[in-house]
Design an enzyme around this catalytic site. Sequence first.
Site, PDB file in Angstrom:
ATOM      1  N   ARG A  77       0.828  -1.222   0.000  1.00 51.50           N
ATOM      2  CA  ARG A  77       0.000   0.000   0.000  1.00 51.50           C
ATOM      3  C   ARG A  77       0.855   1.261   0.000  1.00 51.50           C
ATOM      4  NH1 ARG A  77      -4.856  -0.185   4.353  1.00 51.50           N
ATOM      5  NH2 ARG A  77      -3.135  -0.403   5.810  1.00 51.50           N
ATOM      6  N   SER A  78       2.167   1.103  -0.253  1.00 53.03           N
ATOM      7  CA  SER A  78       3.112   2.216  -0.089  1.00 53.03           C
ATOM      8  C   SER A  78       2.809   3.415  -0.985  1.00 53.03           C
ATOM      9  CB  SER A  78       4.525   1.710  -0.376  1.00 53.03           C
ATOM     10  OG  SER A  78       5.414   2.804  -0.513  1.00 53.03           O
ATOM     11  N   ASN A  79       2.656   4.577  -0.352  1.00 48.95           N
ATOM     12  CA  ASN A  79       2.498   5.819  -1.116  1.00 48.95           C
ATOM     13  C   ASN A  79       3.805   6.168  -1.818  1.00 48.95           C
ATOM     14  OD1 ASN A  79      -0.202   6.339  -0.090  1.00 48.95           O
ATOM     15  ND2 ASN A  79       0.804   6.730   1.866  1.00 48.95           N
ATOM     16  N   ALA A  81       6.112   4.090  -2.924  1.00 49.45           N
ATOM     17  CA  ALA A  81       6.309   3.222  -4.098  1.00 49.45           C
ATOM     18  C   ALA A  81       5.449   3.707  -5.266  1.00 49.45           C
ATOM     19  CB  ALA A  81       5.957   1.776  -3.740  1.00 49.45           C
TER      20      ALA A  81
END
Length: 326
Positions: A77-79, A81
């Site tokens: 869910r990385s912003n 990335a």
Amino acid sequence: MKFSPIDESRLKFGFYPTPIEEMPRLRAVLGGPRLFVKHDDYTGPAFGGNKVRKLEFVLAAAQAEKADAVLTIGTVRSNHARVTAALAAKLGLECHLILSGDFPNTPASLWLDNLYGAKIHRVMAREERASTMQRLADELRAQGRTPYQIPLGASTPLGALGYVRAVTAEIAMANIHFDAVFHSTSSGGTQAGLLAGMEMAGLSTKVVGVSADDCAVEIAARVAQIVAGIGEALDRIFQPAIEVDAGFVGEGYGVATPEGNQATELLARTEGIVLDPVYTAKAMAALIARVRQGRFAADQNVLFLHTGGQMALFSADGNKFGERQI
Ligand SMILES: *Cc1c(COP(=O)(O)O)cnc(C)c1O
């Protein structure tokens, strides 16, 4: 390579200054100081957030080193990335994302990573991410490529310059003095940049980082190290007062809390502002708690830095690309 905080050689991806909005209906409920929000959820690319500011400096360095691929790590869910994937696409760079975590449904961020054309490498545990990134970078180099590795959250001194600049070029230029700024903190780059920026701008604004995951000592140590690195890059010594509040993490990173959910509902219903459950809801819960404790006077001004992250509210299942939805 030396960068000045407002260096024109940074890549210009974001739309600045991000707006500062007063929150009078929230204040009417809570009492206490005037409350403001700075909308870094509106920085622009890949649905915004704080990672855009950091990546403008880090990707400028990647370009200066003639990189043809960028690699970074995070969760599914990385912003960070997602924004890296979008900006890499815009620069024509191959993007490799090493992602940990598992969800029963497809996080919207992961779906977008794919849409932006990133190559996704799933790993089982957080601890495997950095070593996997190193191995992939070595493999690319062996193929004659020029990979550029971006550490977690782009929280290097270089990346943190994005937040030095947010203070010197934006917050310091607002027609209002803020007594305190609250924001979510994790890999530490945002807080380090804010602290260094406040000192450079000669502002006495207190910076309160509210932890999204680790204990206060751990995050404060990371912040101190990044601030020292910014000092090296800018030839000055900073003496920041690092405050990390780890009282609102709850069960852990990415796990929503009752206080965070209440803050989210309150902000939506008083101001029409949406928080995310991983970062900003917990940071806002801390701000609300301190205002309710009477820690600020009515003539003070408190700023909430909205760092984005709302993509975590959405899943992409059933959202097959190109399929009719209606
Ligand atoms: C990454 C992130 C943070 C934390 O910022 P750091 O610079 O890593 O401390 C806060 N909020 C959101 C929405 C983020 O994506």
